[in-house]
Design a protein around this motif. Structure first.
Motif, PDB file in Angstrom:
ATOM      1  N   VAL A 122       0.839  -1.203   0.000  1.00 26.20           N
ATOM      2  CA  VAL A 122       0.000   0.000   0.000  1.00 26.20           C
ATOM      3  C   VAL A 122       0.875   1.253   0.000  1.00 26.20           C
ATOM      4  CG1 VAL A 122      -1.712   1.309   1.302  1.00 26.20           C
ATOM      5  CG2 VAL A 122      -1.895  -1.179   1.151  1.00 26.20           C
ATOM      6  N   ARG A 123       1.943   1.187   0.761  1.00 29.15           N
ATOM      7  CA  ARG A 123       2.888   2.307   0.814  1.00 29.15           C
ATOM      8  C   ARG A 123       3.427   2.592  -0.580  1.00 29.15           C
ATOM      9  NH1 ARG A 123       8.629   2.823   1.673  1.00 29.15           N
ATOM     10  NH2 ARG A 123       8.789   0.635   1.116  1.00 29.15           N
ATOM     11  N   GLN A 124       3.836   1.527  -1.275  1.00 33.82           N
ATOM     12  CA  GLN A 124       4.321   1.728  -2.644  1.00 33.82           C
ATOM     13  C   GLN A 124       3.237   2.360  -3.509  1.00 33.82           C
ATOM     14  OE1 GLN A 124       7.222   1.278  -3.953  1.00 33.82           O
ATOM     15  NE2 GLN A 124       8.335  -0.041  -2.542  1.00 33.82           N
ATOM     16  N   MET A 125       2.036   1.833  -3.397  1.00 29.56           N
ATOM     17  CA  MET A 125       0.962   2.274  -4.290  1.00 29.56           C
ATOM     18  C   MET A 125       0.583   3.729  -4.042  1.00 29.56           C
ATOM     19  SD  MET A 125      -1.662  -0.920  -4.597  1.00 29.56           S
ATOM     20  CE  MET A 125      -2.202  -0.888  -2.906  1.00 29.56           C
ATOM     21  N   PHE A 126       0.573   4.126  -2.771  1.00 32.32           N
ATOM     22  CA  PHE A 126       0.003   5.429  -2.431  1.00 32.32           C
ATOM     23  C   PHE A 126       1.027   6.498  -2.067  1.00 32.32           C
ATOM     24  CE2 PHE A 126      -3.689   2.874  -2.317  1.00 32.32           C
ATOM     25  CZ  PHE A 126      -4.733   3.726  -2.616  1.00 32.32           C
ATOM     26  N   PHE A 127       2.126   6.091  -1.445  1.00 31.37           N
ATOM     27  CA  PHE A 127       3.038   7.119  -0.937  1.00 31.37           C
ATOM     28  C   PHE A 127       4.174   7.410  -1.910  1.00 31.37           C
ATOM     29  CE2 PHE A 127       2.086   5.598   3.687  1.00 31.37           C
ATOM     30  CZ  PHE A 127       0.763   5.902   3.483  1.00 31.37           C
ATOM     31  N   MET A 128       4.514   6.409  -2.728  1.00 30.90           N
ATOM     32  CA  MET A 128       5.667   6.565  -3.609  1.00 30.90           C
ATOM     33  C   MET A 128       5.254   7.243  -4.908  1.00 30.90           C
ATOM     34  SD  MET A 128       8.339   5.297  -2.291  1.00 30.90           S
ATOM     35  CE  MET A 128       8.483   4.812  -0.589  1.00 30.90           C
ATOM     36  N   PRO A 129       6.130   8.029  -5.471  1.00 33.41           N
ATOM     37  CA  PRO A 129       5.811   8.628  -6.766  1.00 33.41           C
ATOM     38  C   PRO A 129       5.916   7.563  -7.854  1.00 33.41           C
ATOM     39  CG  PRO A 129       8.020   9.217  -6.095  1.00 33.41           C
ATOM     40  CD  PRO A 129       7.441   8.441  -4.964  1.00 33.41           C
ATOM     41  N   PRO A 130       5.114   7.671  -8.923  1.00 33.92           N
ATOM     42  CA  PRO A 130       5.232   6.709 -10.017  1.00 33.92           C
ATOM     43  C   PRO A 130       6.577   6.872 -10.696  1.00 33.92           C
ATOM     44  CG  PRO A 130       3.649   8.430 -10.566  1.00 33.92           C
ATOM     45  CD  PRO A 130       4.073   8.664  -9.160  1.00 33.92           C
ATOM     46  N   PRO A 131       7.092   5.812 -11.344  1.00 33.19           N
ATOM     47  CA  PRO A 131       8.382   5.933 -12.013  1.00 33.19           C
ATOM     48  C   PRO A 131       8.329   6.991 -13.102  1.00 33.19           C
ATOM     49  CG  PRO A 131       7.288   3.847 -12.532  1.00 33.19           C
ATOM     50  CD  PRO A 131       6.511   4.489 -11.449  1.00 33.19           C
ATOM     51  N   GLU A 132       9.483   7.568 -13.413  1.00 38.97           N
ATOM     52  CA  GLU A 132       9.575   8.630 -14.408  1.00 38.97           C
ATOM     53  C   GLU A 132       8.914   8.219 -15.719  1.00 38.97           C
ATOM     54  OE1 GLU A 132      11.408  11.628 -14.227  1.00 38.97           O
ATOM     55  OE2 GLU A 132      11.505  11.272 -12.074  1.00 38.97           O
ATOM     56  N   GLY A 133       8.137   9.118 -16.253  1.00 37.57           N
ATOM     57  CA  GLY A 133       7.616   8.887 -17.594  1.00 37.57           C
ATOM     58  C   GLY A 133       6.311   8.130 -17.655  1.00 37.57           C
ATOM     59  N   SER A 134       5.928   7.478 -16.553  1.00 39.08           N
ATOM     60  CA  SER A 134       4.703   6.677 -16.633  1.00 39.08           C
ATOM     61  C   SER A 134       3.531   7.390 -15.970  1.00 39.08           C
ATOM     62  CB  SER A 134       4.926   5.331 -15.971  1.00 39.08           C
ATOM     63  OG  SER A 134       5.108   5.530 -14.593  1.00 39.08           O
ATOM     64  N   GLU A 135       3.723   8.654 -15.562  1.00 40.71           N
ATOM     65  CA  GLU A 135       2.706   9.302 -14.735  1.00 40.71           C
ATOM     66  C   GLU A 135       1.353   9.421 -15.427  1.00 40.71           C
ATOM     67  OE1 GLU A 135       3.865  12.558 -12.513  1.00 40.71           O
ATOM     68  OE2 GLU A 135       5.903  11.854 -12.216  1.00 40.71           O
ATOM     69  N   GLY A 136       1.425   9.776 -16.721  1.00 40.60           N
ATOM     70  CA  GLY A 136       0.163  10.016 -17.412  1.00 40.60           C
ATOM     71  C   GLY A 136      -0.552   8.742 -17.843  1.00 40.60           C
TER      72      GLY A 136
END
Lengths: 503, 498
Positions: free
Chosen positions: B437-451
């Motif tokens: 859950v921490r990964q899913m919610f607290f971490m930023p998505p990897p570069e370039g995949s945000e959109g």
């Protein structure tokens, strides 16, 4: 009894508000914020309405709703309020509204999730205060954990992930043992009804099993309050949480634990509590003294206030331990127990208003300076007079200055405790001295007095929304400090009932 | 010679016949059809599973035996519903998955039907011979399914490991069964129970064979349910298998293991409960503790869920260890086991469905690749949080009700230590579930995949929605499920209990 299910409405209104937040597109932050303010204000008005609709009385519960929920195991949806819960519900309504109002000005990141979670958190808090069925109580008790975990973890400061999971695991560890105790009570009495359990013979009178159940539930509440040595999650959670999260944590979540002592442990386990009262009293006194001394040693403004909470909740616990120290109902003893317990419950309210206010003020300063390091401040009083004024009066209230609400509760707790457990109470007084020193030296002197640190010379003073957030709290804790009766008549009705159930 | 009423027998076995005919038809049609992407095969599989699922409800309340070895009672009805329901959800998520990975889709659907049939046969067997055969059918179909991605080394490795472990544990189990047969002189569970409840027999020394027999059989049953120390295959097989098959292994074949544990222990050996309950309690403690502790260190989502499902088996076993035959309360151990299995079905399948959907979109099952998932697939992430809450036993979810039931049974049976170890374990489990859950919610998505939004097919969305609704419904309104779980115990009343 009213036909309108007012308690269900109050409890689930935040859920409706949360669902509506979900339906608003996340790009439309303005609308989300406006809706959140409006909804939380309506919910607050509902709790105010409850305050005036409830007539303080020592027998039974008001606005009771009861429906079968899981008949196979005798679980009911059963809610109701009395003098213990009504003030806490209204306090919850107020602090939730102020927190949401304040947050709309400082939260700019993942706005939709934030307000969704905040409303969800409110469901859990209201639910615990209205639940009269153990199963329901437990469900609400746990529901509050998850939103708070996210609030700390997403919107908190540097060590937020650590603080979030620590908060979650600590609180859960306490509550699962409570679950086992609840199951034990169920199998021994056949009911989850909190109102029916007092006076029932538990576990066929087996004192060991009764004690096990008592300590299981005790642990859940003691972690939540928190009492030394179960407090270590609190400084992290309070410090890392976003401002409004800290306000709710200190203002309401800690009270859930204290409320549990009054609603559950005292009435259901009077004999066990009475047998073990010295442990509770000693832990309470350690919390008072230790919390104050450790607070004095902090250099992080928010952490300092977090530790002062440990100390202040210790007073409330001392009041509770006093009331459980004897089951004697002769008039003078009973009066002292009632006074101590009134003090404890009044402390819940006072601490909620005052410490909620302190955390708001820390947020106000942090939003400007982006640091909470006490050594970095100095002389702010000269350039930020309004902030200084608000902070100072709230700090005075917190250290127990007569005329403000904190004094009333501390006085009552010690008035009761000195009659019944004088030696332990005497040690507790050290805490008052240390708290006063801590606030005057660390907060007032280091932040607001002395030479001005040039870094801060351009800081703006309080904005109007910050004044709007703080003003109701200051007005309330001042009024209640001068004239506590409006709250005490509710509290006293609840307290007398608890003490009667204990005998 | 007893006359067999074939019309009645056909009726009693109808759900199984529907599955068999469906499986054969799928195989034949697969040969005849050119187009591997045709919706006919999954459609036929769906009809077959759906038919068996709906039919299963017709047998609730019945207590009959078909062909002297196939029980048609509430317990069977319960597992019929459970097995077909599981496979329907698996089918919904498999369609896209198998299409994108192999041309041999027909075999997959056919095997899915066979394996479903095997689960039901295992749950319904009241004779050790049929039990063993069904067990082998379940194992062999599972081996093939695990190795179904025949071009992938991981899948092959998983299948081989699974096969080796399976063959050995099956042999050990057979040894245990032969001991039981030797001691009781019959392979029918009912006869075994009758023999041992006969005082004349009990004077002898045959009793001493029972405990070794139970322990040896436990090797087989424990293999299917992934109980410690028979669990070592699980993480590797779970990791290498096609993810829908992993989901099936973790729910369907585990349920079969619990069905057989329940039936053999409670119908054949109720008078030895003191012995086997102690063994089960010990195994349960080992299983939940080891599963949870090792899960803490996982970095691969499928391995995490593998260890988590080992731990879950430990919780379920608490219910069986705590079951007291004379307990008439609705929160008894057996009801706890069954309720937990239903809760676990929705929850664990739901978690796997979310994992499959994410895997299909991103090609990864590494936990670190879940970073910032909430930005890319907010609903999927939110659903996964609910499933994790349920696995950890936090209300208002199905997992909470399941835990309440099994730990409640333990408290009622005065196995306080078991309940305390159980809840401590569920606190530990929060740490690794919420690490994701921490990964899913607290971490930023990897570069370039945000959109990039994660997209998944409608069938998967439907399966996810069903699991989510099930998980929350059981958590909020458990009454009907508690009733269903309590039906399962009715068959006990007809047995020669001491």
């Amino acid at each position: 009894m009213s036909t309108l299910p007012i308690l269900s409405i109050i409890t689930f209104a935040p859920l409706v508000a949360a669902v509506i937040v979900l339906l608003i597109p996340s790009e439309n932050e303005r609308l989300i914020k406006r809706w959140s303010i409006l909804a939380s204000f309506i919910i607050f008005l509902l709790t105010v309405w409850l305050w005036f609709a409830y007539r303080p009385s020592s027998d039974g519960f008001a606005f009771v709703e009861e429906y079968p929920w899981i008949p196979a195991i005798n679980v009911f949806y059963r809610v109701g309020v009395d003098g213990l819960s009504v003030p806490l519900i209204t306090l919850t309504g107020l602090l939730t509204f102020l927190s949401i109002f304040y947050s709309t000005y400082v939260i700019h990141y993942r706005v939709k999730e934030y307000f969704f979670l905040f409303f969800l958190l409110a469901v859990g808090m209201f639910g615990v205060f209205v639940a009269l069925d153990f199963f329901l109580f437990y469900v609400f008790w746990e529901i509050g954990l998850v939103p708070m975990y996210f609030l700390i973890g997403v919107w908190g400061s540097d060590r937020r992930e650590y603080a979030a999971i620590k908060f979650f695991i600590y609180t859960l560890a306490g509550s699962v043992l409570m679950l086992l105790a609840i199951l034990g009570l169920y199998f021994s009495t056949g009911t989850f009804d909190i109102t029916a359990l007092p006076g029932k013979e538990l576990f066929g009178g087996n004192f060991i099993l009764k004690s096990l159940a008592f300590w299981g539930i005790f642990l859940a509440f003691a972690i939540k309050v928190p009492m030394w040595p179960f407090h270590t999650w609190l400084p992290d959670a309070h410090t890392e949480a976003p401002t409004a999260g800290s306000v709710i944590l200190a203002g309401i979540l800690l009270k859930l634990g204290g409320y549990g002592f009054l609603r559950i442990l005292m009435p259901i386990f009077p004999d066990v509590f009475n047998a073990f009262w010295p442990i509770v009293a000693v832990l309470a006194v350690i919390s008072i003294v230790y919390g104050a001394l450790v607070a004095m040693a902090q250099w992080d403004l928010k952490r300092l206030i977090a530790y002062s909470s440990v100390s202040h909740m210790g007073y409330a616990m001392l009041g509770i331990a006093t009331a459980a120290a004897t089951l004697d109902t002769s008039e003078s003893i009973f009066t002292s127990r009632a006074i101590a317990l009134n003090g404890a419950l009044f402390q819940f309210i006072a601490h909620g208003l005052i410490t909620g206010g302190l955390f708001f003020m820390v947020g106000v300063i942090y939003e400007r300076a982006h640091t909470r390091d006490l050594k970095a401040f100095g002389g702010l009083g000269a350039i930020l007079p309004i902030i200084y004024g608000f902070f100072a009066i709230t700090a005075f209230a917190s250290l127990g200055l007569p005329g403000l609400a904190g004094f009333v509760s501390e006085f009552m707790v010690f008035r009761g405790a000195f009659h019944i457990i004088p030696y332990i109470a005497a040690i507790g007084v050290i805490g008052i001295v240390a708290t006063a020193a801590m606030f005057l030296w660390k907060v007032i002197q280091m932040v607001f007095l002395g030479p001005l640190n040039e870094r801060w010379k351009d800081l703006p003073d309080m904005y109007w929304w910050e004044v709007v957030t703080m003003a109701p709290l200051v007005v309330l804790f001042t009024l209640l400090g001068v004239y506590p009766m409006p709250v005490l008549q509710y509290v006293n009705a609840g307290v007398v009932k608890v003490l009667e159930l204990m005998s | 010679m007893v006359q067999i009423n074939w019309a009645e027998t056909t009726w009693l076995l109808l759900p199984e016949l529907v599955l068999t005919v469906g499986a054969l038809l799928v195989l034949v049609l697969d040969f005849l059809m050119e187009d591997d992407r045709s919706p006919i095969l999954p459609g036929l599989t769906f009809v077959s599973l759906g038919g068996a699922f709906l039919l299963s409800f017709a047998y609730l309340g019945l207590d009959r035996t078909a062909l002297f070895m196939f029980e048609v009672d509430n317990l069977t009805a319960f597992f019929r519903i459970l097995a077909t329901g599981t496979s329907i959800l698996i089918l919904l998520v498999s369609i896209d998955y198998v299409r994108s990975r192999s041309r041999h889709t027909g075999e997959f659907y056919s095997l899915l039907l066979w394996v479903t049939l095997a689960v039901i046969l295992v749950a319904a067997s009241s004779d050790l011979i049929l039990l063993y055969l069904s067990f082998e059918l379940l194992s062999i179909t599972s081996y093939i399914l695990v190795g179904w991605l025949r071009d992938e080394a991981y899948s092959n490795e998983a299948a081989i490991k699974y096969l080796l472990y399976g063959a050995i544990s099956s042999a050990v189990m057979l040894y245990g069964m032969s001991l039981l047969y030797g001691a009781a002189g019959s392979t029918r569970l009912e006869d075994i129970a009758r023999t041992f409840s006969d005082p004349a027999v009990r004077v002898g020394t045959l009793d001493e064979l029972v405990l070794p027999a139970v322990v040896l059989m436990l090797a087989g049953f424990g293999f299917k349910t992934s109980l410690v120390p028979f669990h070592q295959w699980a993480p590797d097989a779970y990791e290498g298998a096609p993810t829908p098959v992993t989901a099936f292994l973790s729910v369907g074949s585990k349920a079969a293991g619990f069905a057989v544990l329940t039936r053999v222990l409670l119908t054949a050996l109720p008078m030895f409960q003191i012995d086997w309950a102690a063994v089960l309690a010990a195994v349960s403690i080992l299983t939940m503790t080891l599963g949870n502790l090792v899960a803490l260190m996982q970095t691969n989502m499928k391995r995490l869920l593998a260890y988590s499902s080992i731990a879950q088996a430990g919780y379920i076993l608490v219910g069986l260890a705590a079951f007291v035959a004379t307990d008439t309360s609705t929160l008894n151990g057996l009801a706890g086991v069954l309720l937990y299995l239903v809760a676990y079905l929705f929850t664990n399948l739901g978690a796997f469905i979310a994992v499959i959907a994410y895997e299909q979109a991103t090609g990864s099952v590494a936990i670190e690749d879940y970073a910032g998932m909430v930005r890319r697939a907010p609903w999927l992430a939110a659903a996964l949080v609910v499933f994790f809450l349920s696995l950890a036993g936090i209300p208002p979810t199905a997992g909470f009700v399941g835990k309440l039931a099994v730990f409640g049974a333990a408290i009622n049976a005065q196995l306080y230590y078991l309940a305390i170890i159980g809840v401590i374990n569920s606190v530990i489990s929060v740490y690794y579930y919420f690490n994701v859950v921490r990964q899913m919610f607290f971490m930023p998505p990897p570069e370039g995949s945000e959109g990039e939004r994660v997209r998944y097919p409608q069938a998967m969305g439907l399966a996810l929605a069903i699991s989510l609704v099930g998980t929350l419904l059981i958590g909020i309104y458990p009454q009907p499920f508690l009733d269903l779980a309590n039906l399962g115990r009715q068959f006990l009343a007809l047995l020669p209990l001491v």
